[in-house]
Scaffold this motif. Structure first.
Motif, PDB file in Angstrom:
ATOM      1  N   GLU A 159       0.844  -1.203   0.000  1.00 51.33           N
ATOM      2  CA  GLU A 159       0.000   0.000   0.000  1.00 51.33           C
ATOM      3  C   GLU A 159       0.865   1.232   0.000  1.00 51.33           C
ATOM      4  N   ILE A 160       0.390   2.272  -0.685  1.00 51.07           N
ATOM      5  CA  ILE A 160       0.903   3.621  -0.433  1.00 51.07           C
ATOM      6  C   ILE A 160      -0.329   4.504  -0.452  1.00 51.07           C
ATOM      7  N   GLN A 161      -0.570   5.181   0.670  1.00 51.83           N
ATOM      8  CA  GLN A 161      -1.799   5.953   0.831  1.00 51.83           C
ATOM      9  C   GLN A 161      -1.458   7.296   1.463  1.00 51.83           C
ATOM     10  N   ILE A 162      -1.892   8.350   0.796  1.00 53.49           N
ATOM     11  CA  ILE A 162      -1.601   9.708   1.278  1.00 53.49           C
ATOM     12  C   ILE A 162      -2.937  10.423   1.491  1.00 53.49           C
ATOM     13  N   LEU A 163      -3.036  11.168   2.598  1.00 57.63           N
ATOM     14  CA  LEU A 163      -4.263  11.940   2.837  1.00 57.63           C
ATOM     15  C   LEU A 163      -4.495  12.889   1.669  1.00 57.63           C
ATOM     16  N   ASN A 165      -7.475   0.849 -13.673  1.00 55.78           N
ATOM     17  CA  ASN A 165      -8.287   2.072 -13.685  1.00 55.78           C
ATOM     18  C   ASN A 165      -7.912   3.057 -12.571  1.00 55.78           C
ATOM     19  N   ASN A 166      -6.822   2.787 -11.861  1.00 54.54           N
ATOM     20  CA  ASN A 166      -6.306   3.769 -10.902  1.00 54.54           C
ATOM     21  C   ASN A 166      -5.308   4.665 -11.646  1.00 54.54           C
ATOM     22  N   LYS A 167      -5.862   5.653 -12.336  1.00 55.08           N
ATOM     23  CA  LYS A 167      -5.040   6.480 -13.234  1.00 55.08           C
ATOM     24  C   LYS A 167      -3.980   7.277 -12.466  1.00 55.08           C
ATOM     25  N   LYS A 202       4.967   7.058 -14.848  1.00 63.67           N
ATOM     26  CA  LYS A 202       5.503   8.273 -15.489  1.00 63.67           C
ATOM     27  C   LYS A 202       6.560   8.918 -14.606  1.00 63.67           C
ATOM     28  N   ASN A 203       6.211   9.070 -13.306  1.00 65.44           N
ATOM     29  CA  ASN A 203       7.144   9.801 -12.457  1.00 65.44           C
ATOM     30  C   ASN A 203       8.247   8.925 -11.878  1.00 65.44           C
ATOM     31  N   LEU A 204       7.864   7.771 -11.302  1.00 64.10           N
ATOM     32  CA  LEU A 204       8.866   6.959 -10.610  1.00 64.10           C
ATOM     33  C   LEU A 204       9.539   5.925 -11.519  1.00 64.10           C
ATOM     34  N   ARG A 250      -1.715  15.658  -0.813  1.00 64.50           N
ATOM     35  CA  ARG A 250      -1.219  15.048  -2.066  1.00 64.50           C
ATOM     36  C   ARG A 250      -0.569  16.092  -2.971  1.00 64.50           C
ATOM     37  N   ARG A 251       0.191  15.620  -3.918  1.00 65.93           N
ATOM     38  CA  ARG A 251       0.929  16.435  -4.892  1.00 65.93           C
ATOM     39  C   ARG A 251       1.915  17.376  -4.222  1.00 65.93           C
ATOM     40  N   LYS A 252       2.455  16.941  -3.060  1.00 64.94           N
ATOM     41  CA  LYS A 252       3.485  17.724  -2.386  1.00 64.94           C
ATOM     42  C   LYS A 252       4.787  16.920  -2.276  1.00 64.94           C
ATOM     43  N   GLY A 253       4.819  15.813  -2.982  1.00 61.40           N
ATOM     44  CA  GLY A 253       6.052  15.024  -3.015  1.00 61.40           C
ATOM     45  C   GLY A 253       6.175  13.948  -1.946  1.00 61.40           C
ATOM     46  N   LEU A 254       5.168  13.823  -1.066  1.00 65.15           N
ATOM     47  CA  LEU A 254       5.299  12.852   0.028  1.00 65.15           C
ATOM     48  C   LEU A 254       5.274  11.398  -0.477  1.00 65.15           C
ATOM     49  N   GLY A 255       4.355  11.112  -1.408  1.00 66.21           N
ATOM     50  CA  GLY A 255       4.266   9.743  -1.932  1.00 66.21           C
ATOM     51  C   GLY A 255       5.588   9.326  -2.565  1.00 66.21           C
ATOM     52  N   LYS A 256       6.136  10.222  -3.357  1.00 71.31           N
ATOM     53  CA  LYS A 256       7.411   9.927  -4.033  1.00 71.31           C
ATOM     54  C   LYS A 256       8.522   9.710  -2.996  1.00 71.31           C
ATOM     55  N   PHE A 257       8.528  10.537  -1.965  1.00 73.29           N
ATOM     56  CA  PHE A 257       9.545  10.436  -0.919  1.00 73.29           C
ATOM     57  C   PHE A 257       9.461   9.070  -0.228  1.00 73.29           C
TER      58      PHE A 257
HETATM   59  C1  LIG Z   1      -0.791   7.823  -5.668  1.00 73.55           C
HETATM   60  C2  LIG Z   1      -0.429   8.669  -4.454  1.00 73.55           C
HETATM   61  C3  LIG Z   1       0.225   7.738  -3.421  1.00 73.55           C
HETATM   62  C4  LIG Z   1       0.585   9.733  -4.889  1.00 73.55           C
HETATM   63  O1  LIG Z   1       1.045  10.410  -3.738  1.00 73.55           O
HETATM   64  P1  LIG Z   1       1.413  11.982  -3.760  1.00 73.55           P
HETATM   65  O2  LIG Z   1       2.090  12.286  -2.499  1.00 73.55           O
HETATM   66  O3  LIG Z   1       0.225  12.769  -4.115  1.00 73.55           O
HETATM   67  O4  LIG Z   1       2.420  11.991  -5.000  1.00 73.55           O
HETATM   68  P2  LIG Z   1       3.638  13.001  -5.237  1.00 73.55           P
HETATM   69  O5  LIG Z   1       3.256  14.375  -4.829  1.00 73.55           O
HETATM   70  O6  LIG Z   1       4.864  12.431  -4.638  1.00 73.55           O
HETATM   71  O7  LIG Z   1       3.707  12.943  -6.831  1.00 73.55           O
HETATM   72  C5  LIG Z   1       4.874  12.614  -7.553  1.00 73.55           C
HETATM   73  C6  LIG Z   1       4.535  12.649  -9.013  1.00 73.55           C
HETATM   74  O8  LIG Z   1       3.630  11.587  -9.364  1.00 73.55           O
HETATM   75  C7  LIG Z   1       2.740  12.033 -10.405  1.00 73.55           C
HETATM   76  N1  LIG Z   1       1.364  12.167  -9.881  1.00 73.55           N
HETATM   77  C8  LIG Z   1       0.965  12.126  -8.588  1.00 73.55           C
HETATM   78  N2  LIG Z   1      -0.379  12.277  -8.512  1.00 73.55           N
HETATM   79  C9  LIG Z   1      -0.823  12.439  -9.778  1.00 73.55           C
HETATM   80  C10 LIG Z   1      -2.100  12.652 -10.358  1.00 73.55           C
HETATM   81  N3  LIG Z   1      -3.213  12.757  -9.591  1.00 73.55           N
HETATM   82  N4  LIG Z   1      -2.202  12.760 -11.708  1.00 73.55           N
HETATM   83  C11 LIG Z   1      -1.104  12.661 -12.502  1.00 73.55           C
HETATM   84  N5  LIG Z   1       0.154  12.484 -12.001  1.00 73.55           N
HETATM   85  C12 LIG Z   1       0.286  12.355 -10.657  1.00 73.55           C
HETATM   86  C13 LIG Z   1       3.231  13.434 -10.808  1.00 73.55           C
HETATM   87  O9  LIG Z   1       4.210  13.246 -11.809  1.00 73.55           O
HETATM   88  C14 LIG Z   1       3.863  13.917  -9.516  1.00 73.55           C
HETATM   89  O10 LIG Z   1       4.833  14.930  -9.708  1.00 73.55           O
HETATM   90  P3  LIG Z   1       4.350  16.482  -9.830  1.00 73.55           P
HETATM   91  O11 LIG Z   1       3.381  16.730  -8.710  1.00 73.55           O
HETATM   92  O12 LIG Z   1       5.638  17.219  -9.683  1.00 73.55           O
HETATM   93  O13 LIG Z   1       3.712  16.593 -11.180  1.00 73.55           O
HETATM   94  C15 LIG Z   1      -1.659   9.412  -3.866  1.00 73.55           C
HETATM   95  O14 LIG Z   1      -2.332  10.058  -4.902  1.00 73.55           O
HETATM   96  C16 LIG Z   1      -2.649   8.520  -3.140  1.00 73.55           C
HETATM   97  O15 LIG Z   1      -2.511   8.251  -1.948  1.00 73.55           O
HETATM   98  N6  LIG Z   1      -3.695   8.065  -3.870  1.00 73.55           N
HETATM   99  C17 LIG Z   1      -4.762   7.255  -3.300  1.00 73.55           C
HETATM  100  C18 LIG Z   1      -4.303   5.876  -2.931  1.00 73.55           C
HETATM  101  C19 LIG Z   1      -3.714   5.128  -4.087  1.00 73.55           C
HETATM  102  O16 LIG Z   1      -4.261   5.080  -5.176  1.00 73.55           O
HETATM  103  N7  LIG Z   1      -2.574   4.483  -3.803  1.00 73.55           N
HETATM  104  C20 LIG Z   1      -1.877   3.683  -4.767  1.00 73.55           C
HETATM  105  C21 LIG Z   1      -2.336   2.274  -4.661  1.00 73.55           C
HETATM  106  S1  LIG Z   1      -1.464   1.265  -5.802  1.00 73.55           S
END
Ligand SMILES: CC(C)(COP(=O)(O)OP(=O)(O)OC[C@H]1O[C@@H](n2cnc3c(N)ncnc32)[C@H](O)[C@@H]1OP(=O)(O)O)[C@@H](O)C(=O)NCCC(=O)NCCS
Length: 245
Positions: free
Chosen positions: A139-143, A178-180, A188-190, A147-154
């Motif tokens: 799992e990776i889950q961010i509130l 379907n989890n776009k 794309k990013n990682l 989101r979009r602050k780099g925490l997931g990537k970190f």
């Molecule tokens: C997927 C998820 C973990 C990403 O976490 P996040 O902290 O928002 O991601 P980051 O800010 O680190 O994003 C890094 C890059 O990923 C890509 N990205 C992240 N969210 C995106 C979105 N909604 N649409 C398109 N690209 C996205 C972008 O390239 C982004 O870089 P940028 O913001 O500089 O453009 C988060 O959206 C989440 O928790 N989603 C719900 C749960 C989920 O689907 N988990 C994955 C299960 S497999």
């Protein structure tokens, strides 16, 4: 009875080597799983100060986590994922998800703010995937609000560093097609790619049967420094091959 052919011997030797490699890989997984804190040598990564967020990150085994943290992680997963599961062939089963998230082998990276409020987490295991030693991100889950602050990537980068330190071959994860958001995030990013074990790779003729992909990123092996430990590992590998003879 005549002598066995050289080819037969070669095949047998190869099989033994393969078995020994799997045993060695299992030992690597076992060693990783025994660590007290897989982030112990990654201290700079225990803080995340970016884009208005000031967070601390801890790595723990699920068995060392308090019930509130586990419940929070489960509820966030449910809020983010239930609909996606229901749209898939898997369906959503609360009991199964709980069991998976509370499995003895589960490890968590948890990010909290200065008030101790949870902001996001990654759940993973050190495991064998077919013959490979891997770090599997379950799992990776961010509130939503952070989101979009780099925490997931970190968090994923920390998992990749842990995988490197513990000598795992790759980091893996499963993503619904379907989890776009997650697909864009991972591919794309990682720069994760579709793994050879993903159904679209081994069963490309029936794409409608599957609604998920298995993604992975190879982890570069540590620099080869010939140390006493390397020598011991080599000797252990040789002994394992001989033991299988
Ligand atoms: C997927 C998820 C973990 C990403 O976490 P996040 O902290 O928002 O991601 P980051 O800010 O680190 O994003 C890094 C890059 O990923 C890509 N990205 C992240 N969210 C995106 C979105 N909604 N649409 C398109 N690209 C996205 C972008 O390239 C982004 O870089 P940028 O913001 O500089 O453009 C988060 O959206 C989440 O928790 N989603 C719900 C749960 C989920 O689907 N988990 C994955 C299960 S497999």
């Amino acid at each position: 009875m005549g002598r066995k052919s050289a080819k037969g011997k070669e095949k047998k030797m190869k099989r033994k080597e393969e078995k020994a490699k799997i045993l060695a890989a299992m030992k690597v997984v076992e060693a990783a799983d025994k660590l007290e804190d897989p982030m112990a040598t990654l201290l700079p990564f225990k803080k995340f100060n970016r884009n208005g967020l000031t967070l601390s990150i801890e790595c723990s085994r699920v068995t060392d986590m308090d019930k509130d943290s586990i419940d929070w992680a489960f509820n966030l997963t449910k809020a983010n994922m239930q609909t996606l599961y229901e749209q898939s062939n898997w369906g959503w089963t609360e009991r199964e998800k709980r069991e998976e998230m509370e499995h003895d082998k589960a490890w968590y990276l948890v990010a909290k703010d200065q008030d101790g409020c949870h902001q996001g987490f990654a759940q993973f295991r050190f495991d064998m995937d077919f013959d490979d030693e891997v770090l599997y991100c379950y799992e990776i889950q961010i509130l939503n609000e952070v989101r979009r602050k780099g925490l997931g990537k970190f968090l994923m980068q920390i998992l990749e560093l842990i995988a490197h330190k513990t000598q795992m071959k790759k980091v893996m994860c499963t993503v619904f097609q379907n989890n776009k958001t997650a697909t864009a995030f991972f591919t794309k990013n990682l720069k994760y790619v579709i793994d050879e074990t993903s159904p679209s790779e081994y069963d490309p003729m029936n794409p409608e049967d599957y609604d998920y992909e298995i993604l992975s990123k190879p982890i570069a092996k540590k620099e080869k420094v010939v140390s006493k430990e390397d020598e011991e590992n080599k000797a252990a590998f040789k002994t394992a091959v001989e033991a299988l003879s």
